[in-house]
Design a protein around this motif. Structure first.
Motif, PDB file in Angstrom:
ATOM      1  N   VAL A   1       0.831  -1.199   0.000  1.00 38.91           N
ATOM      2  CA  VAL A   1       0.000   0.000   0.000  1.00 38.91           C
ATOM      3  C   VAL A   1       0.868   1.253   0.000  1.00 38.91           C
ATOM      4  O   VAL A   1       0.591   2.220  -0.707  1.00 38.91           O
ATOM      5  N   ARG A   2       1.930   1.221   0.791  1.00 34.39           N
ATOM      6  CA  ARG A   2       2.799   2.391   0.912  1.00 34.39           C
ATOM      7  C   ARG A   2       3.384   2.798  -0.434  1.00 34.39           C
ATOM      8  O   ARG A   2       3.426   3.988  -0.770  1.00 34.39           O
ATOM      9  N   ASP A   3       3.826   1.837  -1.221  1.00 31.59           N
ATOM     10  CA  ASP A   3       4.407   2.149  -2.523  1.00 31.59           C
ATOM     11  C   ASP A   3       3.330   2.531  -3.537  1.00 31.59           C
ATOM     12  O   ASP A   3       3.495   3.461  -4.325  1.00 31.59           O
ATOM     13  N   THR A   4       2.226   1.800  -3.526  1.00 29.84           N
ATOM     14  CA  THR A   4       1.166   2.031  -4.503  1.00 29.84           C
ATOM     15  C   THR A   4       0.551   3.407  -4.355  1.00 29.84           C
ATOM     16  O   THR A   4       0.220   4.068  -5.352  1.00 29.84           O
TER      17      THR A   4
ATOM     18  N   LEU B   1       3.029   6.744  -0.454  1.00 26.39           N
ATOM     19  CA  LEU B   1       3.122   7.170   0.944  1.00 26.39           C
ATOM     20  C   LEU B   1       4.559   6.967   1.413  1.00 26.39           C
ATOM     21  O   LEU B   1       4.886   6.068   2.186  1.00 26.39           O
ATOM     22  N   ARG B   2       5.451   7.831   0.932  1.00 26.14           N
ATOM     23  CA  ARG B   2       6.873   7.700   1.227  1.00 26.14           C
ATOM     24  C   ARG B   2       7.518   9.080   1.218  1.00 26.14           C
ATOM     25  O   ARG B   2       6.991  10.030   0.642  1.00 26.14           O
ATOM     26  N   TRP B   3       8.679   9.169   1.856  1.00 25.39           N
ATOM     27  CA  TRP B   3       9.442  10.417   1.840  1.00 25.39           C
ATOM     28  C   TRP B   3      10.287  10.475   0.585  1.00 25.39           C
ATOM     29  O   TRP B   3      10.817   9.458   0.128  1.00 25.39           O
ATOM     30  N   THR B   4      10.407  11.677   0.052  1.00 20.83           N
ATOM     31  CA  THR B   4      11.300  11.895  -1.077  1.00 20.83           C
ATOM     32  C   THR B   4      12.746  11.821  -0.600  1.00 20.83           C
ATOM     33  O   THR B   4      13.066  12.257   0.496  1.00 20.83           O
ATOM     34  N   LYS B   5      13.619  11.251  -1.406  1.00 20.10           N
ATOM     35  CA  LYS B   5      15.040  11.189  -1.069  1.00 20.10           C
ATOM     36  C   LYS B   5      15.840  11.895  -2.152  1.00 20.10           C
ATOM     37  O   LYS B   5      15.448  11.884  -3.325  1.00 20.10           O
TER      38      LYS B   5
ATOM     39  N   GLY C   1      -3.112   9.855  -3.984  1.00 16.52           N
ATOM     40  CA  GLY C   1      -2.476   8.553  -3.870  1.00 16.52           C
ATOM     41  C   GLY C   1      -3.083   7.516  -4.795  1.00 16.52           C
ATOM     42  O   GLY C   1      -2.370   6.705  -5.388  1.00 16.52           O
ATOM     43  N   TYR C   2      -4.416   7.552  -4.935  1.00 16.47           N
ATOM     44  CA  TYR C   2      -5.083   6.515  -5.721  1.00 16.47           C
ATOM     45  C   TYR C   2      -5.756   7.032  -6.993  1.00 16.47           C
ATOM     46  O   TYR C   2      -5.418   6.623  -8.091  1.00 16.47           O
ATOM     47  N   LEU C   3      -6.734   7.943  -6.846  1.00 18.85           N
ATOM     48  CA  LEU C   3      -7.617   8.253  -7.974  1.00 18.85           C
ATOM     49  C   LEU C   3      -6.893   8.917  -9.142  1.00 18.85           C
ATOM     50  O   LEU C   3      -6.995   8.448 -10.286  1.00 18.85           O
ATOM     51  N   PHE C   4      -6.183  10.010  -8.885  1.00 13.73           N
ATOM     52  CA  PHE C   4      -5.537  10.717 -10.002  1.00 13.73           C
ATOM     53  C   PHE C   4      -4.547   9.827 -10.765  1.00 13.73           C
ATOM     54  O   PHE C   4      -4.584   9.798 -12.004  1.00 13.73           O
ATOM     55  N   PRO C   5      -3.636   9.098 -10.099  1.00 15.79           N
ATOM     56  CA  PRO C   5      -2.704   8.260 -10.867  1.00 15.79           C
ATOM     57  C   PRO C   5      -3.409   7.207 -11.715  1.00 15.79           C
ATOM     58  O   PRO C   5      -2.952   6.881 -12.811  1.00 15.79           O
TER      59      PRO C   5
ATOM     60  N   SER D   1       7.607  15.808  -6.292  1.00 15.54           N
ATOM     61  CA  SER D   1       8.295  15.168  -5.175  1.00 15.54           C
ATOM     62  C   SER D   1       8.275  13.645  -5.261  1.00 15.54           C
ATOM     63  O   SER D   1       9.081  12.972  -4.617  1.00 15.54           O
ATOM     64  N   GLY D   2       7.325  13.104  -6.042  1.00 15.21           N
ATOM     65  CA  GLY D   2       7.177  11.657  -6.093  1.00 15.21           C
ATOM     66  C   GLY D   2       6.551  11.088  -4.832  1.00 15.21           C
ATOM     67  O   GLY D   2       6.570   9.884  -4.608  1.00 15.21           O
ATOM     68  N   SER D   3       5.962  11.960  -4.030  1.00 13.69           N
ATOM     69  CA  SER D   3       5.376  11.552  -2.753  1.00 13.69           C
ATOM     70  C   SER D   3       4.057  12.274  -2.546  1.00 13.69           C
ATOM     71  O   SER D   3       3.873  13.427  -2.973  1.00 13.69           O
ATOM     72  N   VAL D   4       3.134  11.620  -1.857  1.00 13.36           N
ATOM     73  CA  VAL D   4       1.850  12.232  -1.554  1.00 13.36           C
ATOM     74  C   VAL D   4       1.950  13.205  -0.380  1.00 13.36           C
ATOM     75  O   VAL D   4       1.058  14.039  -0.184  1.00 13.36           O
ATOM     76  N   ILE D   5       3.039  13.164   0.372  1.00 12.84           N
ATOM     77  CA  ILE D   5       3.155  13.958   1.603  1.00 12.84           C
ATOM     78  C   ILE D   5       3.094  15.462   1.346  1.00 12.84           C
ATOM     79  O   ILE D   5       2.362  16.174   2.049  1.00 12.84           O
TER      80      ILE D   5
END
Length: 283
Positions: free
Chosen positions: A54-57, A60-64, A134-138, A204-208
């Motif tokens: 779920v976290r990857d899909t 839900l992760r921090w940008t590095k 996280g889900y709908l737009f992608p 950012s590649g992240s939802v945060i």
């Protein structure tokens, strides 16, 4: 959303004016409602799609690296603050916002309180943005062609707006306005602000960062409208702040810039990161 708001709907609750504070029951119903999109997204990913963690899909992760993550989060503060300031300026010059000046003595304390309040409420905005960004737009934008992207922005913005229908019927965002005014106004607001949140997520590649931006618009931005207004004046969200037409002008101008520079296309960011990834793979 309807289930979460049912206690308020059953009690006949109506928000009287924009300065009215919400009570404990209202806060509980709002919190439950805001978690609904995330619960839906997680259930679909886990039980229907079975498409991985779920976290990857849901991004839900921090940008590095961490420096990039910090800049992305800072941008999620700066851009909504700038758009809100522009909206208040437009409303002031148009004679619709009762600007009372900047009271510098208490400004620092107010800003600290506003940021703290936003951070406390941040988990609730994960509840919304895991569903929208996280889900709908992608899912809607996965074909990446122009038609799919336009559809993704419009449909996600419309879903984002119509999801608020129970609160709109109770005068939540536009107190004192009938549904045939508040619902179209919310459709315009969400359709214009959603690309800003999407841009924060894409770059950012992240939802945060999108979560932070949404939290700012829904809490600190509303607080700015109250803080800088004449304390005795009536506040009409339709004519001030990000929810009103001044905010539509500010957000629309920024979205136009993002569109013209290609920053609302996922491919823009894949092209930027490809050279970096290639260089890191060299022996």
């Amino acid at each position: 959303m309807w289930a979460a708001m049912s206690p308020l709907l059953a009690s006949g609750y109506r928000r009287g004016n924009a300065r009215e504070e919400t009570g404990a029951l209202e806060e509980a119903c709002i919190a439950a409602a805001m978690l609904a999109p995330a619960v839906a997204a997680i259930l679909v990913v886990r039980c229907v799609e079975r498409s991985g963690r779920v976290r990857d899909t849901l991004a839900l992760r921090w940008t590095k690296p961490w420096g990039r993550a910090a800049r992305a989060c800072l941008m999620a503060f700066v851009v909504p603050a700038g758009l809100t300031t522009a909206a208040l300026a437009i409303g002031t010059f148009a004679g619709r916002y009762p600007f009372d000046g900047v009271h510098w003595n208490g400004l620092g304390a107010w800003m600290a309180g506003a940021v703290l309040n936003m951070l406390v409420s941040l988990p609730l905005f994960f509840g919304e943005e895991l569903g929208w960004q996280g889900y709908l737009f992608p899912r809607l934008a996965q074909d990446s062609d122009r038609r799919s992207l336009i559809r993704a922005y419009v449909v996600t913005g419309a879903a984002f707006a119509v999801w608020h229908l129970p609160t709109l019927l109770m005068g939540g965002q536009y107190p004192g306005r009938p549904w045939y005014v508040s619902v179209p106004a919310m459709l315009v607001s969400c359709t214009l602000i959603l690309p800003v949140f999407t841009w924060l997520r894409l770059r950012s590649g992240s939802v945060i960062p999108a979560v932070i931006g949404h939290a700012f618009v829904s809490s600190a931005s509303v607080g700015m409208v109250k803080e800088f207004a004449d304390p005795q004046a009536a506040l009409d969200p339709l004519h001030m702040g990000m929810a009103g037409w001044p905010g539509w002008i500010a957000a629309g101008a920024f979205v136009a810039f993002l569109t013209l520079t290609g920053r609302l296309q996922p491919s823009f960011y894949r092209a930027r990161t490809a050279p970096h990834l290639a260089s890191t793979r060299r022996p």
